[in-house]
Design a protein around this motif. Structure first.
Motif, PDB file in Angstrom:
ATOM      1  N   PRO A   1      -1.641   0.609  -8.596  1.00 60.46           N
ATOM      2  CA  PRO A   1      -2.786   0.236  -9.448  1.00 60.46           C
ATOM      3  C   PRO A   1      -2.478  -1.030 -10.250  1.00 60.46           C
ATOM      4  O   PRO A   1      -1.333  -1.498 -10.294  1.00 60.46           O
ATOM      5  N   PRO A   2      -3.485  -1.599 -10.889  1.00 61.15           N
ATOM      6  CA  PRO A   2      -3.255  -2.794 -11.713  1.00 61.15           C
ATOM      7  C   PRO A   2      -2.202  -2.525 -12.783  1.00 61.15           C
ATOM      8  O   PRO A   2      -2.243  -1.510 -13.484  1.00 61.15           O
ATOM      9  N   ALA A   3      -1.260  -3.416 -12.875  1.00 64.61           N
ATOM     10  CA  ALA A   3      -0.224  -3.324 -13.903  1.00 64.61           C
ATOM     11  C   ALA A   3      -0.458  -4.436 -14.921  1.00 64.61           C
ATOM     12  O   ALA A   3      -1.441  -5.183 -14.838  1.00 64.61           O
ATOM     13  N   GLU A   4       0.433  -4.517 -15.870  1.00 63.17           N
ATOM     14  CA  GLU A   4       0.296  -5.541 -16.897  1.00 63.17           C
ATOM     15  C   GLU A   4       0.371  -6.929 -16.271  1.00 63.17           C
ATOM     16  O   GLU A   4       1.309  -7.254 -15.549  1.00 63.17           O
ATOM     17  N   GLY A   5      -0.639  -7.736 -16.519  1.00 65.15           N
ATOM     18  CA  GLY A   5      -0.676  -9.086 -15.971  1.00 65.15           C
ATOM     19  C   GLY A   5      -1.382  -9.195 -14.634  1.00 65.15           C
ATOM     20  O   GLY A   5      -1.501 -10.298 -14.092  1.00 65.15           O
ATOM     21  N   THR A   6      -1.848  -8.081 -14.059  1.00 61.58           N
ATOM     22  CA  THR A   6      -2.575  -8.114 -12.794  1.00 61.58           C
ATOM     23  C   THR A   6      -3.914  -7.401 -12.948  1.00 61.58           C
ATOM     24  O   THR A   6      -4.038  -6.472 -13.751  1.00 61.58           O
ATOM     25  N   ASP A   7      -4.898  -7.840 -12.178  1.00 62.32           N
ATOM     26  CA  ASP A   7      -6.237  -7.255 -12.219  1.00 62.32           C
ATOM     27  C   ASP A   7      -6.663  -6.791 -10.830  1.00 62.32           C
ATOM     28  O   ASP A   7      -7.833  -6.897 -10.466  1.00 62.32           O
ATOM     29  N   TYR A   8      -5.717  -6.303 -10.047  1.00 65.45           N
ATOM     30  CA  TYR A   8      -6.061  -5.881  -8.700  1.00 65.45           C
ATOM     31  C   TYR A   8      -5.147  -4.742  -8.238  1.00 65.45           C
ATOM     32  O   TYR A   8      -4.062  -4.525  -8.781  1.00 65.45           O
ATOM     33  N   TYR A   9      -5.620  -4.027  -7.224  1.00 57.68           N
ATOM     34  CA  TYR A   9      -4.852  -2.980  -6.572  1.00 57.68           C
ATOM     35  C   TYR A   9      -4.146  -3.574  -5.347  1.00 57.68           C
ATOM     36  O   TYR A   9      -4.686  -4.441  -4.656  1.00 57.68           O
ATOM     37  N   SER A  10      -2.949  -3.071  -5.075  1.00 61.19           N
ATOM     38  CA  SER A  10      -2.247  -3.401  -3.839  1.00 61.19           C
ATOM     39  C   SER A  10      -2.182  -2.129  -3.003  1.00 61.19           C
ATOM     40  O   SER A  10      -1.588  -1.128  -3.424  1.00 61.19           O
ATOM     41  N   VAL A  11      -2.799  -2.150  -1.830  1.00 58.60           N
ATOM     42  CA  VAL A  11      -2.923  -0.959  -0.993  1.00 58.60           C
ATOM     43  C   VAL A  11      -2.230  -1.208   0.343  1.00 58.60           C
ATOM     44  O   VAL A  11      -2.554  -2.168   1.050  1.00 58.60           O
ATOM     45  N   SER A  12      -1.250  -0.353   0.688  1.00 61.84           N
ATOM     46  CA  SER A  12      -0.560  -0.435   1.977  1.00 61.84           C
ATOM     47  C   SER A  12      -1.174   0.593   2.919  1.00 61.84           C
ATOM     48  O   SER A  12      -1.261   1.778   2.580  1.00 61.84           O
ATOM     49  N   ILE A  13      -1.559   0.141   4.084  1.00 60.87           N
ATOM     50  CA  ILE A  13      -2.289   0.972   5.037  1.00 60.87           C
ATOM     51  C   ILE A  13      -1.501   1.088   6.336  1.00 60.87           C
ATOM     52  O   ILE A  13      -0.969   0.085   6.848  1.00 60.87           O
ATOM     53  N   ALA A  14      -1.406   2.310   6.849  1.00 61.87           N
ATOM     54  CA  ALA A  14      -0.757   2.557   8.133  1.00 61.87           C
ATOM     55  C   ALA A  14      -1.806   2.552   9.230  1.00 61.87           C
ATOM     56  O   ALA A  14      -2.866   3.164   9.097  1.00 61.87           O
ATOM     57  N   ASP A  15      -1.498   1.862  10.301  1.00 63.62           N
ATOM     58  CA  ASP A  15      -2.414   1.809  11.437  1.00 63.62           C
ATOM     59  C   ASP A  15      -2.460   3.181  12.104  1.00 63.62           C
ATOM     60  O   ASP A  15      -1.456   3.892  12.162  1.00 63.62           O
ATOM     61  N   ASP A  16      -3.614   3.537  12.627  1.00 59.59           N
ATOM     62  CA  ASP A  16      -3.732   4.812  13.334  1.00 59.59           C
ATOM     63  C   ASP A  16      -3.057   4.762  14.701  1.00 59.59           C
ATOM     64  O   ASP A  16      -2.835   5.802  15.323  1.00 59.59           O
ATOM     65  N   GLY A  17      -2.740   3.573  15.181  1.00 55.84           N
ATOM     66  CA  GLY A  17      -2.055   3.423  16.461  1.00 55.84           C
ATOM     67  C   GLY A  17      -0.597   3.050  16.261  1.00 55.84           C
ATOM     68  O   GLY A  17       0.244   3.865  15.896  1.00 55.84           O
ATOM     69  N   TYR A  18      -0.279   1.768  16.494  1.00 55.28           N
ATOM     70  CA  TYR A  18       1.088   1.274  16.351  1.00 55.28           C
ATOM     71  C   TYR A  18       1.472   1.206  14.878  1.00 55.28           C
ATOM     72  O   TYR A  18       0.782   0.572  14.081  1.00 55.28           O
ATOM     73  N   GLN A  19       2.584   1.863  14.510  1.00 52.16           N
ATOM     74  CA  GLN A  19       3.025   1.915  13.125  1.00 52.16           C
ATOM     75  C   GLN A  19       4.493   1.482  13.033  1.00 52.16           C
ATOM     76  O   GLN A  19       5.399   2.309  13.097  1.00 52.16           O
ATOM     77  N   PRO A  20       4.753   0.182  12.906  1.00 50.95           N
ATOM     78  CA  PRO A  20       6.144  -0.282  12.851  1.00 50.95           C
ATOM     79  C   PRO A  20       6.908   0.222  11.640  1.00 50.95           C
ATOM     80  O   PRO A  20       8.139   0.291  11.677  1.00 50.95           O
ATOM     81  N   TYR A  21       6.202   0.581  10.564  1.00 53.38           N
ATOM     82  CA  TYR A  21       6.872   1.095   9.377  1.00 53.38           C
ATOM     83  C   TYR A  21       6.456   2.536   9.094  1.00 53.38           C
ATOM     84  O   TYR A  21       6.517   3.004   7.965  1.00 53.38           O
ATOM     85  N   GLY A  22       6.047   3.237  10.141  1.00 56.36           N
ATOM     86  CA  GLY A  22       5.516   4.579   9.960  1.00 56.36           C
ATOM     87  C   GLY A  22       6.541   5.595   9.507  1.00 56.36           C
ATOM     88  O   GLY A  22       6.197   6.565   8.829  1.00 56.36           O
ATOM     89  N   ALA A  23       7.821   5.422   9.866  1.00 50.25           N
ATOM     90  CA  ALA A  23       8.835   6.410   9.521  1.00 50.25           C
ATOM     91  C   ALA A  23       9.351   6.257   8.096  1.00 50.25           C
ATOM     92  O   ALA A  23      10.136   7.085   7.634  1.00 50.25           O
ATOM     93  N   ARG A  24       8.924   5.237   7.400  1.00 53.83           N
ATOM     94  CA  ARG A  24       9.428   4.998   6.049  1.00 53.83           C
ATOM     95  C   ARG A  24       8.804   5.979   5.069  1.00 53.83           C
ATOM     96  O   ARG A  24       7.596   6.189   5.061  1.00 53.83           O
ATOM     97  N   ALA A  25       9.609   6.608   4.254  1.00 53.08           N
ATOM     98  CA  ALA A  25       9.105   7.555   3.263  1.00 53.08           C
ATOM     99  C   ALA A  25       8.538   6.798   2.065  1.00 53.08           C
ATOM    100  O   ALA A  25       9.039   5.743   1.670  1.00 53.08           O
ATOM    101  N   PHE A  26       7.480   7.362   1.473  1.00 48.85           N
ATOM    102  CA  PHE A  26       6.858   6.848   0.254  1.00 48.85           C
ATOM    103  C   PHE A  26       6.216   5.476   0.433  1.00 48.85           C
ATOM    104  O   PHE A  26       5.025   5.316   0.223  1.00 48.85           O
ATOM    105  N   PHE A  27       7.007   4.475   0.797  1.00 51.45           N
ATOM    106  CA  PHE A  27       6.512   3.096   0.786  1.00 51.45           C
ATOM    107  C   PHE A  27       6.120   2.613   2.181  1.00 51.45           C
ATOM    108  O   PHE A  27       6.290   1.447   2.507  1.00 51.45           O
TER     109      PHE A  27
END
Length: 393
Positions: free
Chosen positions: A281-307
């Motif tokens: 969510p927006p933190a101090e000094g930022t006015d935007y959300y950063s959203v990481s999305i996993a593809d429903d198909g190829y997921q090169p970072y799919g095995a990573r926990a949390f992030f």
């Protein structure tokens, strides 16, 4: 005396005819002997960390225990519940992992910092300069006079560049010539220790060549971006556009309400379909959300926990129609290959745990190369000593 002199002449002519190859062979040998042990420690730790996500899930099974529900909690509800239960906790991000929603703090303190796994993470990722992980050592964390990197980061860059050098010289050492090309793939088991270990060293080095430069380039590029730029230039890419990672929210009138997490997630998914894995969510000094999305198909970072998440979308915290997808802009194939395959292959996250066993075997190749290299070097050293004694006699 005449026979001994004649025996040495072909060797001398070979040196004169192929000085470049001889120099590369000597470079390969001494580089391996001097810097082999730190490299082996780095790669062996990396082999264990290939399964850091699986290790965390296995050792925190109760954390992942959840019940099925017709109305599961959303990311917004999860963060609100944490804030109500623990007002003192600075809930800074939320993550969807394995059926549970994790809520983290601004310091990104996770269970990876505990025990042996945290110690290995500090060794592999920071060369013991990560202050919040076990094994932290203060003196390598000091800035170096040659660059902005600290001592630990400089060591990791050198080891990465060393792996690239070893891969190049390994091909030269292995090359048997066109007439004896098939000999480069054989292992002479019945010809003594030297022949066996020499052949094993060459074959193991050849098999690991595709992985060694990948680990070297991506590992060094984490702290020295020009390495990535050079690789992209060689492979037909361009210098990465860092501007795509910046986002400026539209001016909002005073009192304009901030959109919620669920609204930001919906806006991000509308721009880039998939599954939300990680949201800040927006933190101090930022006015935007950063959203990481996993593809429903190829997921090169799919095995990573949390992030986890393979694409990033920025959403204006006051306007759901103002979004920016980092991966929307077209880029050369070499750049996309680097970010979606080459770099992801460094961690082994683009494949499941069973296929990651290939990474384990090849990640242990430097250890096998060190052992076989020392064995052949000691054999040659002993042979030279025996010849000197024979000449004296």
């Amino acid at each position: 005396m005449h026979r001994r002199t004649e025996d040495r002449r072909p060797t001398r002519r070979w040196y004169r005819r192929k000085p470049v190859r001889r120099a590369l062979v000597v470079t390969h040998r001494w580089t391996s002997l001097v810097l082999g042990l730190p490299l082996v420690l780095e790669t062996t730790a990396g082999v264990i960390l290939l399964y850091r996500a699986e290790y965390f899930r296995a050792t925190h099974a109760d954390f992942y225990a959840h019940t099925d529900s017709a109305h599961p909690l959303g990311l917004q509800q999860a963060r609100d519940l944490v804030r109500q239960a623990h007002p003192e906790f600075s809930a800074a991000w939320v993550s969807n992992d394995g059926g549970i929603i994790a809520v983290g703090d601004t310091g990104y303190t996770t269970a990876y910092t505990d025990g042996v796994m945290g110690w290995l993470t500090n060794l592999h990722d920071c060369a013991f300069t990560c202050k919040d992980d076990p094994g932290y050592v203060s003196w390598p964390a000091a800035p170096t006079p040659v660059s902005e990197m600290n001592g630990g980061e400089l060591v990791l860059v050198v080891l990465g560049l060393l792996m690239i050098l070893l891969a190049i010289t390994e091909i030269v050492v292995w090359w048997p010539g066109f007439k004896k090309f098939s000999h480069g793939f054989r292992v002479r088991l019945g010809k003594g220790r030297f022949a066996r270990d020499y052949d094993l060293h060459n074959v193991i080095g050849l098999v690991s060549v595709p992985f060694v430069p990948m680990w070297g380039v991506t590992g060094a590029a984490f702290y020295l971006p020009p390495v990535e730029n050079a690789w992209l230039a060689i492979t037909g890419g361009t210098t990465p556009d860092e501007a795509k990672y910046s986002f400026t929210a539209n001016p909002a009138a005073p009192g304009t309400p901030v959109i919620g997490i669920d609204q930001a997630s919906s806006a991000a998914l509308a721009a880039s379909p998939g599954t939300v894995r990680y949201l800040v969510p927006p933190a101090e000094g930022t006015d935007y959300y950063s959203v990481s999305i996993a593809d429903d198909g190829y997921q090169p970072y799919g095995a990573r926990a949390f992030f986890g998440g393979d694409r990033t979308v920025y959403v204006d915290s006051h306007d759901v129609t103002h979004v920016s997808s980092v991966d929307a802009a077209p880029e050369p194939t070499a750049n996309r290959f680097y970010s979606k395959v080459f770099e992801a292959a460094y961690f082994g996250w683009l494949v499941d745990g069973w296929w990651r066993l290939v990474w384990v075997v090849l990640g242990l190749a430097p250890l096998a190369l060190l052992l076989t290299g020392i064995s052949t070097w000691l054999f040659r050293l002993g042979t030279k000593r025996r010849r000197r004694k024979a000449r004296r006699a």
